[in-house]
Design a protein around this motif. Structure first.
Motif, short mmCIF file in Angstrom:
data_model
loop_
_atom_site.label_atom_id
_atom_site.label_comp_id
_atom_site.label_asym_id
_atom_site.label_seq_id
_atom_site.Cartn_x
_atom_site.Cartn_y
_atom_site.Cartn_z
N ALA A 179 6.67 5.47 -9.09
CA ALA A 179 6.28 4.14 -9.56
C ALA A 179 6.42 3.98 -11.07
O ALA A 179 6.34 4.95 -11.83
CB ALA A 179 4.83 3.86 -9.15
N SER A 180 6.63 2.75 -11.47
CA SER A 180 6.54 2.34 -12.87
C SER A 180 5.29 1.48 -13.01
O SER A 180 4.69 1.06 -12.00
CB SER A 180 7.77 1.53 -13.27
N TYR A 181 4.89 1.22 -14.25
CA TYR A 181 3.65 0.46 -14.42
C TYR A 181 3.78 -0.95 -13.84
O TYR A 181 2.77 -1.54 -13.45
CB TYR A 181 3.25 0.40 -15.90
N MET A 182 4.99 -1.48 -13.75
CA MET A 182 5.18 -2.81 -13.15
C MET A 182 4.82 -2.80 -11.66
O MET A 182 4.59 -3.84 -11.07
CB MET A 182 6.63 -3.27 -13.33
N MET A 183 4.73 -1.61 -11.08
CA MET A 183 4.39 -1.49 -9.65
C MET A 183 2.89 -1.25 -9.44
O MET A 183 2.47 -1.04 -8.31
CB MET A 183 5.16 -0.33 -9.03
N PHE A 184 2.11 -1.30 -10.50
CA PHE A 184 0.72 -0.85 -10.38
C PHE A 184 -0.06 -1.63 -9.31
O PHE A 184 -0.79 -1.03 -8.50
CB PHE A 184 -0.02 -0.97 -11.72
N ASN A 185 0.08 -2.94 -9.28
CA ASN A 185 -0.68 -3.73 -8.30
C ASN A 185 -0.30 -3.38 -6.87
O ASN A 185 -1.15 -3.38 -5.97
CB ASN A 185 -0.50 -5.23 -8.55
N ARG A 186 0.96 -3.06 -6.64
CA ARG A 186 1.40 -2.67 -5.30
C ARG A 186 0.84 -1.30 -4.93
O ARG A 186 0.41 -1.08 -3.79
CB ARG A 186 2.92 -2.66 -5.23
N ILE A 187 0.82 -0.38 -5.89
CA ILE A 187 0.24 0.93 -5.64
C ILE A 187 -1.25 0.81 -5.38
O ILE A 187 -1.80 1.47 -4.49
CB ILE A 187 0.51 1.87 -6.84
N LEU A 188 -1.92 -0.08 -6.13
CA LEU A 188 -3.35 -0.28 -5.93
C LEU A 188 -3.63 -0.85 -4.54
O LEU A 188 -4.60 -0.45 -3.87
CB LEU A 188 -3.91 -1.21 -7.01
N ALA A 189 -2.78 -1.76 -4.08
CA ALA A 189 -2.93 -2.32 -2.73
C ALA A 189 -2.74 -1.23 -1.68
O ALA A 189 -3.44 -1.20 -0.66
CB ALA A 189 -1.94 -3.46 -2.52
N CYS A 190 -1.80 -0.33 -1.92
CA CYS A 190 -1.56 0.77 -1.00
C CYS A 190 -2.75 1.73 -1.00
O CYS A 190 -3.16 2.23 0.06
CB CYS A 190 -0.29 1.51 -1.41
N LEU A 191 -3.33 1.95 -2.16
CA LEU A 191 -4.53 2.78 -2.25
C LEU A 191 -5.67 2.16 -1.46
O LEU A 191 -6.39 2.85 -0.73
CB LEU A 191 -4.94 2.95 -3.72
N ARG A 192 -5.83 0.86 -1.58
CA ARG A 192 -6.89 0.18 -0.83
C ARG A 192 -6.69 0.36 0.67
O ARG A 192 -7.65 0.59 1.41
CB ARG A 192 -6.93 -1.30 -1.20
N GLU A 193 -5.43 0.25 1.11
CA GLU A 193 -5.15 0.45 2.53
C GLU A 193 -5.52 1.87 2.96
O GLU A 193 -6.06 2.07 4.05
CB GLU A 193 -3.68 0.18 2.84
N CYS A 194 -5.25 2.85 2.11
CA CYS A 194 -5.62 4.23 2.42
C CYS A 194 -7.13 4.35 2.60
O CYS A 194 -7.60 5.04 3.52
CB CYS A 194 -5.14 5.17 1.32
N VAL A 195 -7.89 3.70 1.73
CA VAL A 195 -9.35 3.75 1.84
C VAL A 195 -9.81 3.09 3.14
O VAL A 195 -10.69 3.59 3.83
CB VAL A 195 -10.02 3.08 0.62
N VAL A 196 -9.19 1.96 3.48
CA VAL A 196 -9.54 1.27 4.73
C VAL A 196 -9.25 2.17 5.94
O VAL A 196 -10.06 2.26 6.88
CB VAL A 196 -8.77 -0.06 4.85
N LEU A 197 -8.12 2.84 5.93
CA LEU A 197 -7.78 3.74 7.03
C LEU A 197 -8.76 4.91 7.11
O LEU A 197 -9.15 5.33 8.20
CB LEU A 197 -6.35 4.25 6.86
N TRP A 198 -9.16 5.43 5.94
CA TRP A 198 -10.16 6.51 5.93
C TRP A 198 -11.48 6.02 6.51
O TRP A 198 -12.13 6.73 7.28
CB TRP A 198 -10.37 7.02 4.51
N ILE A 199 -11.88 4.80 6.17
CA ILE A 199 -13.11 4.22 6.71
C ILE A 199 -13.03 4.16 8.23
O ILE A 199 -13.99 4.51 8.94
CB ILE A 199 -13.36 2.82 6.11
#
Length: 231
Positions: A179-199
């Protein structure tokens, strides 16, 4: 909770306790340079300034802290104190090799994401005998409910340890997607999905700890498409 209420407490450079928390963050991961001035427009000392830790402004980090108040600083400080090596590596990668993402700004975004997930409410079943027109009860978010079931140090520092686990996942996602910093919001959304899946995993097979989040397989998370690529 009192911890979450810290998000409403603005950083005040005239409050010695606030200044000390920020100074502690620098002393943990800022390197050998003296703690920089914290007041806007302060004279810059020789060496690195607050942008070295990933704040937007070199003279005063208050603008970055505004979104989450002292909660953001509290959680960043916990991470820097208890996961010092990882925090330093993130700071050095961005500052010295122009890789990765600004530690403080990224971390505050992760704090905000987790806080929103903790505070998210869902309507429950109607309360009252016979359902006599009573409004639906508001139940805690899935993440909040899981945090109340944690044990040991994870229970004592649920939000902080969840953040630390998420920072590890964020780094894994960053590397995986180059990733580049321009992708940060997309990476953050992917991180959120990971947390949801863990839940979801935890509700299916409860463990009472955050170990499964710390060791979560980030390949399960899907990266959202690039909005700039749409026609």
């Amino acid at each position: 909770s009192p911890l979450l209420e810290l998000r409403h407490v603005e950083f005040n450079d005239q409050d010695p306790s606030h200044v000390e928390q920020l100074s502690d963050l620098w002393r943990s991961i800022g390197g050998p340079s003296p703690v920089p001035p914290i007041a806007p427009g302060g004279l810059k000392v020789a060496g690195r300034d607050w942008t070295s830790l990933g704040f937007q402004r070199g003279d005063c980090p208050s603008s970055d802290l505004r979104s989450m108040g002292m909660l953001g600083l509290r959680v960043l400080g916990y991470y820097a104190k208890h996961y010092t090596g990882m925090a330093k590596s993130l700071v050095e990668a961005y500052c010295e090799r122009n890789m990765g993402y600004p530690f403080a700004a990224a971390g505050i975004n992760v704090v905000q994401m987790l806080t929103q997930m903790v505070l998210q409410k869902a309507p429950g079943k109607h309360v009252g005998a016979g359902g006599g027109g009573c409004p639906p009860a508001m139940v805690g978010s899935p993440l909040f409910m899981l945090m109340t079931r944690l044990e040991g140090n994870d229970a004592d520092n649920a939000l902080e340890e969840s953040f630390c686990a998420c920072m590890s996942l964020l780094e894994q996602l960053w590397v995986r997607h180059q990733a580049s910093y321009m992708m940060f919001n997309r990476i953050l959304a992917c991180l959120r999905e990971c947390v949801v899946l863990w839940i979801q995993d935890e509700f299916s097979d409860p463990t009472g700890s955050l170990e499964a989040l710390r060791n979560f397989d980030v390949t399960r998370g899907k990266l959202p498409p690039d909005p700039a690529a749409r026609h």
